[in-house]
Design an enzyme around this catalytic site. Structure first.
Site, short mmCIF file in Angstrom:
data_model
loop_
_atom_site.label_atom_id
_atom_site.label_comp_id
_atom_site.label_asym_id
_atom_site.label_seq_id
_atom_site.Cartn_x
_atom_site.Cartn_y
_atom_site.Cartn_z
N GLY A 69 47.09 45.25 36.09
CA GLY A 69 46.09 44.61 35.23
C GLY A 69 44.94 43.93 35.96
O GLY A 69 44.08 43.30 35.32
N GLN A 70 44.88 44.04 37.29
CA GLN A 70 43.78 43.41 38.03
C GLN A 70 42.44 43.98 37.55
O GLN A 70 42.36 45.12 37.12
CB GLN A 70 43.91 43.66 39.54
CG GLN A 70 44.91 42.79 40.24
CD GLN A 70 46.25 43.49 40.35
OE1 GLN A 70 46.67 44.16 39.41
NE2 GLN A 70 46.93 43.34 41.47
N THR A 71 41.42 43.13 37.69
CA THR A 71 40.08 43.51 37.23
C THR A 71 39.70 44.91 37.69
O THR A 71 39.21 45.73 36.90
CB THR A 71 39.03 42.53 37.77
OG1 THR A 71 39.61 41.23 37.75
CG2 THR A 71 37.78 42.54 36.93
#
Ligand SMILES: Nc1nc2c(ncn2[C@@H]2O[C@H](COP(=O)(O)OP(=O)(O)O)[C@@H](O)[C@H]2O)c(=O)[nH]1
Ligand SMILES: [Mg+2]
Lengths: 185, 194
Positions: A69-71
């Site tokens: 889910g990291q940017t």
């Protein structure tokens, strides 16, 4: 639909349901999946790619796709929308600071055409932590008032203690099953 | 001396018999189709023909070489472990497209009416059993794909060094240019420019 997709559908021995876990990094997606699979939840490392877990649940074979889910990884989510029947959006209920970010990303998903028919389960995770936002507060912040025809629900849970996790899964599977398996036996 | 004509006779007899047999078979199936009328046998024959063609495509030399070339070119990114790299998705998509295109093009060549929905209508309420469908099923599955790539890498490359060498070598052979020389000269220029 392609030829291979058709054959895959026809050949599948069990009734399969595809679920996609999404949400900001550190929300607890991997922890929840591990909890569902009965694995040790005490250590997770940030997901940089994706994992697929297969789980038998109430007569269905669940394929749970857990993606990072990291940017920088969010633009890859779209590669996993195809054939997704259920969307599980996980929120870190203690992370008030990123609630705005969380809302924006969720709204982006909701306008995706390929996800238009998907059932949405929102997990208000980390409820075991004192000071966690209640699901009512989260709902208000997420501004989910234009949901149209979509089947959706929010469930409070803790990936660490397992509380609420099974309840959420039961609901999403039941909802999808009624939709896609009711008529063709 | 005496045996020779006998042998000849045998062969001749065999040939004649085979031809008769073949002709009889042809007639039989011809009458079957005409007699059935309601199209049920026609449909069964068509299904057999389509499944037969699918099998032909899958065991064909050219499909196998396309598959192996794909494995060779893509196996290096694959590593053992439960977590998958994002690149696997792209590789899987390319592979699925490759298989899909091969199947569809070859089926279209044989059955001009072929579309995916034509295929679905044809096979509806028929069980898709047998080796051909098992094979197609595994070609459509991500986990099977990942395993195929890992197996290929283990078998062909060990740590992958041999495979990458092999690839460069074959590229060089194909285009006939001298890439290694070019690389060397650019390596040589860079320190000078700095
Ligand atoms: N207290 C608490 N911590 C959690 C819970 N779920 C996840 N965590 C922790 O949050 C961190 C991120 O979890 P992870 O599952 O890797 O998040 P992901 O990035 O969404 O996959 C880890 O340190 C987990 O132990 C929860 O329900 N309660
Ligand atoms: Mg994770």
């Amino acid at each position: 639909m392609g030829l291979l997709t058709v054959i895959k559908k026809v050949k599948a021995k069990e009734k399969e349901i595809r679920l996609l876990m999404v949400g900001l990094d550190n929300a607890g997606k991997t922890t929840i999946v591990k909890n569902l699979c009965g694995e040790d939840v005490s250590k997770t490392s940030p997901t940089l790619g994706f994992e697929i877990k297969t789980l038998a649940h109430n007569g269905y074979k669940l394929n749970i796709w857990d993606v990072g889910g990291q940017t920088t990884l969010r633009s890859y989510w779209r590669n996993y929308y195809e054939q997704t029947e259920g969307l599980i959006w996980v929120i870190d209920s203690t992370d008030v600071r990123r609630l705005e970010d969380c809302k924006r990303e969720l709204h982006k998903l909701l306008v995706e055409e390929r996800l238009a028919g998907a059932t949405l389960l929102i997990f208000a995770n980390k409820q075991d932590v004192s000071g966690a936002q209640s699901q009512e507060d989260l709902l208000k912040a997420l501004e989910l008032d234009k949901m149209g025809e979509r089947h959706w629900r929010i469930v409070s849970c803790s990936g660490v203690t397992g509380e609420g996790v099974g309840k959420g899964l039961d609901w999403v599977v039941e909802d999808i099953a009624a939709r896609i398996y009711m008529f063709n036996n | 001396m005496v045996e020779l004509p006998e042998l000849e006779n045998e062969i001749l007899a065999g040939e004649v018999y085979d031809e008769e047999d073949l002709a009889a078979d042809d007639n039989e199936s011809f009458f079957e189709v005409v007699d059935s009328g309601e199209g049920q046998n026609e449909r069964t024959n068509l299904i057999d023909a389509v499944v037969g063609k699918l099998e032909d495509i899958l065991v064909d030399e050219s499909f196998e070489s396309v598959r192996l070339r794909f494995c060779e070119e893509n196996c290096l990114i694959f590593e053992e472990g439960e977590e998958n790299k994002l690149e696997y998705t792209e590789a899987f998509r390319s592979f699925s497209d490759l298989v899909e295109t091969t199947l569809v093009e070859n089926l279209k060549a044989e059955f001009p009416d072929f579309t995916v929905s034509w295929f679905c209508d044809l096979l509806k309420d028929k069980p898709c059993d047998g080796e051909v469908f098992d094979m197609l099923f595994s070609l459509s599955d991500f986990e099977e794909f990942k395993q195929m790539m890992l197996d290929f890498k283990k078998r062909e490359g060990g740590d992958g060094v041999a495979v990458s060498r092999m690839k460069i070598y074959s590229e060089e052979q194909e285009d006939g240019d001298h890439r290694p020389d070019l690389d060397l000269s650019s390596l040589h220029i860079r320190p000078l420019a700095n």
